[in-house]
Write an enzyme that holds these catalytic residues in place. Structure first.
Site, mmCIF file in Angstrom:
data_model
loop_
_atom_site.group_PDB
_atom_site.id
_atom_site.type_symbol
_atom_site.label_atom_id
_atom_site.label_comp_id
_atom_site.label_asym_id
_atom_site.label_seq_id
_atom_site.Cartn_x
_atom_site.Cartn_y
_atom_site.Cartn_z
ATOM 1 C CD GLU A 17 6.031 2.679 -7.157
ATOM 2 O OE1 GLU A 17 5.094 2.787 -7.946
ATOM 3 O OE2 GLU A 17 5.918 2.144 -6.043
ATOM 4 C CE LYS B 95 0.805 7.900 -13.076
ATOM 5 N NZ LYS B 95 -0.484 7.217 -12.902
ATOM 6 C CG HIS C 100 -2.166 4.667 -3.424
ATOM 7 N ND1 HIS C 100 -2.302 6.043 -3.409
ATOM 8 C CD2 HIS C 100 -2.774 4.241 -4.563
ATOM 9 C CE1 HIS C 100 -2.955 6.425 -4.518
ATOM 10 N NE2 HIS C 100 -3.245 5.358 -5.223
ATOM 11 C CG HIS D 74 -8.149 3.107 -6.078
ATOM 12 N ND1 HIS D 74 -7.318 2.454 -5.186
ATOM 13 C CD2 HIS D 74 -7.358 3.992 -6.743
ATOM 14 C CE1 HIS D 74 -6.078 2.915 -5.321
ATOM 15 N NE2 HIS D 74 -6.075 3.846 -6.254
ATOM 16 N NE ARG E 18 4.575 5.202 -11.868
ATOM 17 C CZ ARG E 18 4.244 4.640 -13.019
ATOM 18 N NH1 ARG E 18 5.173 4.353 -13.908
ATOM 19 N NH2 ARG E 18 2.985 4.375 -13.295
ATOM 20 C CD GLU F 141 -5.615 8.093 -6.971
ATOM 21 O OE1 GLU F 141 -4.596 8.732 -6.662
ATOM 22 O OE2 GLU F 141 -5.715 6.857 -6.803
ATOM 23 C CE LYS G 172 3.206 1.984 -9.812
ATOM 24 N NZ LYS G 172 2.779 2.322 -8.421
ATOM 25 C CG HIS H 194 -3.414 -0.433 -2.130
ATOM 26 N ND1 HIS H 194 -2.211 -0.645 -2.766
ATOM 27 C CD2 HIS H 194 -4.167 0.322 -2.975
ATOM 28 C CE1 HIS H 194 -2.237 -0.024 -3.938
ATOM 29 N NE2 HIS H 194 -3.401 0.570 -4.085
ATOM 30 C CG ASN I 111 2.568 4.225 -4.658
ATOM 31 O OD1 ASN I 111 1.789 4.242 -5.609
ATOM 32 N ND2 ASN I 111 3.725 3.577 -4.692
ATOM 33 N NE ARG J 129 7.370 -15.799 -23.942
ATOM 34 C CZ ARG J 129 7.374 -16.818 -24.809
ATOM 35 N NH1 ARG J 129 7.267 -16.600 -26.103
ATOM 36 N NH2 ARG J 129 7.499 -18.050 -24.358
#
Lengths: 371, 371
Positions: free
Chosen positions: B245, B235, B256, B273, B249, B193, B151, B260, B253, B129
């Site tokens: 987010e 960032k 993205h 990516h 934030r 990026e 993330k 994606h 993306n 955990r």
């Protein structure tokens, strides 16, 4: 239906932005759809995760309640049992969530016992990095313990609950009437976790449990109500004081270090979790006596209680090395510290991190010589 | 070595109990062991997670640094590539953590690019955990973006980063000198990026990138230093303002949603990516023009920049239905809301949640007619 059963009671678990209510009310299963109106701006999609035993009994009622409130309901039905609390089943749930295209604000609802709740909570914590989830516990164990507090997990072949997250539900919805269909063995296993609160922090409750054990395993409404309320109150207090188990909350693991080892060594298929915890608690009590922390007699007092509850009290025979290994003792001794919860008295537990492996060997030997 | 490269700079990411530093210093790979003394009371066990490409280059140096500081180091070496960012690899890491018997306070260290960092972070978030983790990014992409902000995730066959957690590292340790062994293609993908920060919130930086692109892909020390510092500063600012987010934030993306989809439709094996994000950003720019949010010409300005960086700019041909499906559009239209990040200008992005599927079809068609 007695007076006690017809009254709704709410315990609030205050954890800042992660706060939530535990709503306890006999018959409330049919009202969840309506209650969700307070948590969500408008009904959209949700998914109910349950298992093959519980779903045939209660899924339709829950669906009806949700659909009347406008929710679009998907289902995900798991196999029943601790041995399915695996990364493979987690993958199965993820596939179902992807298929249902649940978005980040749409909830999953766990309808079941501890295994369903733990897995649903962990799946909710990591699907899209976290979606809301609601606990609808259907076993004594889940109603008195595992549905509250946000400990979610799956098992690893070498250790129970080794993969998981602290992830709080948005609501815990407790209908004690669903317990009427529970196997007696499951009832007894759940009672072991309720007894735990007495052993750790409430000697008066332990005595009361002893006096009312026959009625408890008979699911007498008033007795059951007191057990659920007392347990949820204790659990909520402990979780509010120590959400991520830095200290106090660890005491709730009484009997669990040994209990998890029993479950792991028997491949999660011989004992129910509560049964393993009962035997583990007896071991912790005997260890407390052996190490001089508790007066002799505590173990036997607890044993009498468990016997009255119809719980197993004969610790299974395994070699001491197997026990130490299952509890994560490192043979290389590189910073190995296993946490044992021990007792000073009924109602008074403490965390011991420096128990020598030899003391554990001596404890294990004391059982081998008996059987 | 120029003056700029020899200076250490630290950006602090203030997130209350989850705060941490980004330490940027050429050559600092050899100093991590010493630096960990500030984070941990005493050196115990740790595990370095890396991949088959990076480990032969830098594992021994990192080990030496850690072992001189007294750490007992285990290793877990993964296959290289986005297509291994799966639940199976997560299981492999869990097995390694269990074998090494890492306890709850002992850290894992991600030595690698975005895939290694994302997987290590997610594994750290759920092993017992949650255990501490440290990012040692070894690609441009990871140094300017993915190692900062917590993330973490793995992919689902039907969607990238669908299973994960927001889980912050305890430290991000950036040594730009390790980039000297990086494949040129990886350098360019990472630069996509960095350009993103210019497009979203810093038009001056976008212009500067355009003027220094040749030096950037050549890994000129001063130019690289400015790129890393500017990116980490942006960032950190965005993450501090919106850790999970909820709003701001999401602008990171940009490119993205389409990117994606490109990665997913090509099974994570055709494009890096950063390359997919570059093409996705061109699509977002064209969509912004089509919908009248941006003046015509923005897409072409960005295309010129990417071409100078040697990034792919030809969007692959797939049927519009495949695009919509890969982006998670629900055919039943039950509460389906895909989030697109669009541009008003270079340096000004915004979140649009109500883009009609027909607008997306029109956008996709505009590519099919060209190729």
């Amino acid at each position: 239906m007695s007076e006690t059963r017809s009254v709704a009671q709410v315990y609030h678990v205050e954890l800042g932005p992660r706060s939530y209510d535990i709503h306890i009310e006999p018959g409330c299963l049919d009202d969840l759809g309506q209650a969700m109106g307070k948590l969500f701006a408008s009904p959209t999609r949700c998914m109910v995760i349950s298992n093959v035993t519980i779903a045939p009994l209660y899924m339709q009622r829950l669906r009806d309640s949700l659909e009347s409130a406008g929710w679009h309901v998907s289902e995900c039905i798991l196999a029943d049992g601790e041995r399915y609390k695996t990364i493979e089943t987690l993958g199965f749930i993820m596939d179902a969530l992807m298929d249902a295209k649940l978005s980040r604000n749409e909830p999953v609802i766990a309808l079941g016992g501890g295994v369903v709740g733990d897995m649903t909570g962990f799946a909710a914590s990591c699907y899209r990095r976290g979606i809301p989830f609601i606990q609808v516990p259907t076993t004594v164990l889940a109603q008195v313990d595992s549905s509250v507090g946000g400990k979610t997990a799956i098992n690893h072949p070498h250790g129970k609950n080794m993969i998981g997250a602290f992830y709080q539900p948005k609501l815990v919805w407790v209908d004690s009437m669903v317990l009427n269909t529970l196997e007696p063995r499951e009832v007894k296993a759940g009672i072991a976790e309720a007894v735990k609160y007495g052993l750790i922090r409430d000697a008066v409750f332990f005595d009361w449990m002893n006096s009312n054990m026959a009625a408890a395993i008979d699911l007498d409404a008033d007795v059951l109500s007191k057990i659920i309320h007392t347990s949820c109150r204790h659990k909520a207090e402990v979780v509010m004081a120590d959400e991520t188990e830095q200290g106090l909350r660890a005491l709730l693991n009484l009997g669990h270090t040994f209990g998890h080892a029993i479950e792991s060594m028997t491949h999660y298929s011989t004992y129910l979790h509560g049964e393993a915890v009962a035997m583990g608690t007896l071991m912790a009590a005997r260890l407390s006596e052996q190490l001089g922390f508790a007066e002799p007699g505590i173990e036997s007092q607890i044993r009498v209680c468990y016997e009255a509850a119809g719980l197993p009290v004969d610790v299974p025979a395994f070699h001491a090395d197997a026990w130490l290994d299952a509890m994560g003792h490192d043979k290389k001794n590189v910073g190995s510290r296993i946490r044992y919860i021990l007792l000073r008295n009924i109602g008074e537990a403490f965390l011991a991190e420096n128990v020598a492996p030899d003391a554990i060997r001596q404890l294990i030997d004391s059982y081998q010589s008996v059987h």
